[in-house]
Design a protein around this motif. Structure first.
Motif, PDB file in Angstrom:
ATOM      1  N   TYR A 211       7.221   3.488   2.528  1.00 47.08           N
ATOM      2  CA  TYR A 211       6.861   2.335   3.360  1.00 47.08           C
ATOM      3  C   TYR A 211       7.476   1.044   2.821  1.00 47.08           C
ATOM      4  CZ  TYR A 211       3.428   4.779   6.275  1.00 47.08           C
ATOM      5  OH  TYR A 211       2.822   5.612   7.179  1.00 47.08           O
ATOM      6  N   SER A 212       7.871   1.014   1.581  1.00 49.05           N
ATOM      7  CA  SER A 212       8.448  -0.196   1.003  1.00 49.05           C
ATOM      8  C   SER A 212       9.733  -0.619   1.700  1.00 49.05           C
ATOM      9  CB  SER A 212       8.714  -0.006  -0.498  1.00 49.05           C
ATOM     10  OG  SER A 212       9.644   1.037  -0.718  1.00 49.05           O
ATOM     11  N   TYR A 213      10.348   0.302   2.447  1.00 46.34           N
ATOM     12  CA  TYR A 213      11.574  -0.036   3.170  1.00 46.34           C
ATOM     13  C   TYR A 213      11.310  -0.626   4.554  1.00 46.34           C
ATOM     14  CZ  TYR A 213      14.442   2.337  -0.317  1.00 46.34           C
ATOM     15  OH  TYR A 213      15.075   2.694  -1.480  1.00 46.34           O
ATOM     16  N   ASN A 214      10.060  -0.612   4.997  1.00 38.02           N
ATOM     17  CA  ASN A 214       9.790  -1.095   6.356  1.00 38.02           C
ATOM     18  C   ASN A 214       8.374  -1.666   6.413  1.00 38.02           C
ATOM     19  OD1 ASN A 214       9.942  -1.628   9.072  1.00 38.02           O
ATOM     20  ND2 ASN A 214      10.319   0.492   9.711  1.00 38.02           N
ATOM     21  N   LEU A 215       8.181  -2.786   5.723  1.00 36.03           N
ATOM     22  CA  LEU A 215       6.870  -3.409   5.643  1.00 36.03           C
ATOM     23  C   LEU A 215       6.742  -4.543   6.649  1.00 36.03           C
ATOM     24  CD1 LEU A 215       6.327  -3.699   1.786  1.00 36.03           C
ATOM     25  CD2 LEU A 215       5.168  -2.142   3.350  1.00 36.03           C
ATOM     26  N   TRP A 216       5.563  -4.623   7.275  1.00 28.91           N
ATOM     27  CA  TRP A 216       5.242  -5.717   8.182  1.00 28.91           C
ATOM     28  C   TRP A 216       4.059  -6.464   7.584  1.00 28.91           C
ATOM     29  CZ3 TRP A 216       2.450  -5.321  13.507  1.00 28.91           C
ATOM     30  CH2 TRP A 216       2.569  -6.535  14.184  1.00 28.91           C
ATOM     31  N   PRO A 217       4.251  -7.709   7.145  1.00 30.86           N
ATOM     32  CA  PRO A 217       3.173  -8.420   6.459  1.00 30.86           C
ATOM     33  C   PRO A 217       1.860  -8.465   7.241  1.00 30.86           C
ATOM     34  CG  PRO A 217       5.224  -9.587   6.171  1.00 30.86           C
ATOM     35  CD  PRO A 217       5.495  -8.482   7.150  1.00 30.86           C
ATOM     36  N   TYR A 218       1.931  -8.611   8.571  1.00 29.94           N
ATOM     37  CA  TYR A 218       0.700  -8.660   9.357  1.00 29.94           C
ATOM     38  C   TYR A 218      -0.079  -7.358   9.222  1.00 29.94           C
ATOM     39  CZ  TYR A 218      -2.509  -8.773  13.301  1.00 29.94           C
ATOM     40  OH  TYR A 218      -3.636  -8.714  14.080  1.00 29.94           O
ATOM     41  N   PHE A 219       0.642  -6.225   9.280  1.00 34.48           N
ATOM     42  CA  PHE A 219      -0.035  -4.938   9.121  1.00 34.48           C
ATOM     43  C   PHE A 219      -0.695  -4.841   7.764  1.00 34.48           C
ATOM     44  CE2 PHE A 219       0.124  -0.655   7.304  1.00 34.48           C
ATOM     45  CZ  PHE A 219      -0.747  -0.009   8.167  1.00 34.48           C
ATOM     46  N   LEU A 220      -0.007  -5.292   6.719  1.00 32.70           N
ATOM     47  CA  LEU A 220      -0.585  -5.230   5.383  1.00 32.70           C
ATOM     48  C   LEU A 220      -1.866  -6.057   5.298  1.00 32.70           C
ATOM     49  CD1 LEU A 220       2.524  -5.451   3.038  1.00 32.70           C
ATOM     50  CD2 LEU A 220       1.183  -3.442   3.634  1.00 32.70           C
ATOM     51  N   SER A 221      -1.880  -7.233   5.938  1.00 32.97           N
ATOM     52  CA  SER A 221      -3.075  -8.073   5.894  1.00 32.97           C
ATOM     53  C   SER A 221      -4.233  -7.409   6.619  1.00 32.97           C
ATOM     54  CB  SER A 221      -2.787  -9.446   6.519  1.00 32.97           C
ATOM     55  OG  SER A 221      -2.550  -9.331   7.912  1.00 32.97           O
ATOM     56  N   GLN A 222      -3.942  -6.730   7.752  1.00 32.48           N
ATOM     57  CA  GLN A 222      -5.002  -6.049   8.491  1.00 32.48           C
ATOM     58  C   GLN A 222      -5.488  -4.819   7.736  1.00 32.48           C
ATOM     59  OE1 GLN A 222      -6.354  -7.491  11.358  1.00 32.48           O
ATOM     60  NE2 GLN A 222      -5.015  -9.075  10.500  1.00 32.48           N
ATOM     61  N   PHE A 223      -4.551  -4.093   7.106  1.00 26.28           N
ATOM     62  CA  PHE A 223      -4.926  -2.921   6.319  1.00 26.28           C
ATOM     63  C   PHE A 223      -5.843  -3.336   5.168  1.00 26.28           C
ATOM     64  CE2 PHE A 223      -4.314  -0.041   2.733  1.00 26.28           C
ATOM     65  CZ  PHE A 223      -4.487   1.195   3.329  1.00 26.28           C
ATOM     66  N   TYR A 224      -5.477  -4.435   4.509  1.00 28.32           N
ATOM     67  CA  TYR A 224      -6.296  -4.911   3.385  1.00 28.32           C
ATOM     68  C   TYR A 224      -7.683  -5.301   3.878  1.00 28.32           C
ATOM     69  CZ  TYR A 224      -7.774  -7.681  -0.636  1.00 28.32           C
ATOM     70  OH  TYR A 224      -8.466  -8.175  -1.700  1.00 28.32           O
ATOM     71  N   LYS A 225      -7.743  -5.976   5.033  1.00 24.48           N
ATOM     72  CA  LYS A 225      -9.016  -6.431   5.573  1.00 24.48           C
ATOM     73  C   LYS A 225      -9.929  -5.262   5.902  1.00 24.48           C
ATOM     74  CE  LYS A 225      -8.716  -9.703   8.505  1.00 24.48           C
ATOM     75  NZ  LYS A 225      -8.433 -10.446   9.761  1.00 24.48           N
ATOM     76  N   VAL A 226      -9.361  -4.208   6.508  1.00 24.27           N
ATOM     77  CA  VAL A 226     -10.168  -3.075   6.964  1.00 24.27           C
ATOM     78  C   VAL A 226     -10.520  -2.147   5.813  1.00 24.27           C
ATOM     79  CG1 VAL A 226     -10.132  -0.995   8.377  1.00 24.27           C
ATOM     80  CG2 VAL A 226      -9.271  -3.155   9.307  1.00 24.27           C
ATOM     81  N   ASN A 227      -9.569  -1.889   4.943  1.00 22.56           N
ATOM     82  CA  ASN A 227      -9.738  -0.857   3.924  1.00 22.56           C
ATOM     83  C   ASN A 227     -10.221  -1.354   2.567  1.00 22.56           C
ATOM     84  OD1 ASN A 227      -8.562   1.803   5.177  1.00 22.56           O
ATOM     85  ND2 ASN A 227      -7.189   0.153   5.798  1.00 22.56           N
ATOM     86  N   VAL A 228     -10.118  -2.651   2.318  1.00 25.87           N
ATOM     87  CA  VAL A 228     -10.509  -3.167   1.025  1.00 25.87           C
ATOM     88  C   VAL A 228     -11.714  -4.101   1.121  1.00 25.87           C
ATOM     89  CG1 VAL A 228      -9.765  -4.487  -1.003  1.00 25.87           C
ATOM     90  CG2 VAL A 228      -8.147  -2.972   0.165  1.00 25.87           C
TER      91      VAL A 228
END
Length: 231
Positions: A211-228
């Motif tokens: 996934y490090s080759y195709n990261l979308w910052p918005y997705f990461l922020s939502q993933f962190y919000k939901v999963n962490v």
């Protein structure tokens, strides 16, 4: 420009609406990745005078004839189908091809992608199975004669890399036939039609990139919000 390694080529595509994005992408690849392979723009109906910036920088330009004569639907340009040209024999002049959508900013080295064997892409974070890539409306039914297992995982077509020994003389023709079948049976009801074509073409023969080759910052922020933060 650095001394080139002509075994690999980095490619993006653009029409007149994405010229600035393509310039930005190539600049980030040069400065942040130190890319030493060739650079190539798939140009979709861009006037010659607007290609001067690319040619002056040593970026190769391939003018692409549209593979479909109009928009696929009101929000979907046939520009994206130009990705299929990458799988034509003329690209065998390189050993490896790396493709990046023009809206990408590169932050680090891409050297590993220039040495892959076979076809490699990143798992799609939204449409995890192929079946999820079809719009759920109307009477569209998947053409069973295509005989694909839609429970298989899907990849995102914004970043991919491949060795050109996978290219066959009939690759483009087969991709066009898949596209035409999907367009006919679903009235264009794939969320990202060119991505679905590539997924079906490589359904049993693609390899998974990090996934490090195709990261979308918005997705990461939502993933962190939901999963962490929710724990």
């Amino acid at each position: 420009m650095q001394k080139r390694n002509h075994d690999a080529v980095l490619v993006t595509l653009a029409d007149r609406n994405f010229i600035d994005q393509a310039k930005q992408l190539f600049s980030s690849v040069y400065w942040n990745a130190g890319w030493k392979g060739d650079y190539l723009l798939l140009a979709h109906e861009i006037p010659e005078k607007e290609l001067k910036w690319f040619r002056d920088k040593g970026i190769l330009v391939k003018k692409c004839e549209p593979l479909y004569p109009r928009r696929i639907n009101r929000n979907y340009s046939s520009l994206v189908l130009d990705k299929f040209y990458l799988f034509t024999p003329e690209f065998k002049k390189w050993k490896n091809v790396v493709f990046l959508d023009a809206d990408i900013i590169v932050r680090g080295s891409l050297d590993r992608l220039a040495r892959v064997k076979g076809f490699w892409a990143v798992r799609d974070i939204y449409f995890r199975e192929l079946s999820e890539g079809f719009l759920k409306y109307g009477d569209a039914e998947f053409d069973s004669s295509l005989d694909y297992n839609l429970d298989k995982p899907s990849f995102n077509s914004g970043v991919f890399a491949f060795s050109t020994n996978i290219i066959k003389n009939e690759s483009l023709l087969k991709m066009k036939k898949i596209f035409e079948s999907l367009l006919k049976s679903h009235n264009g009801a794939c969320i990202y039609l060119e991505q679905m074509v590539l997924n079906l073409f490589f359904i049993d023969s693609w390899n998974v990139l990090s996934y490090s080759y195709n990261l979308w910052p918005y997705f990461l922020s939502q993933f962190y919000k939901v999963n962490v933060t929710s724990k």
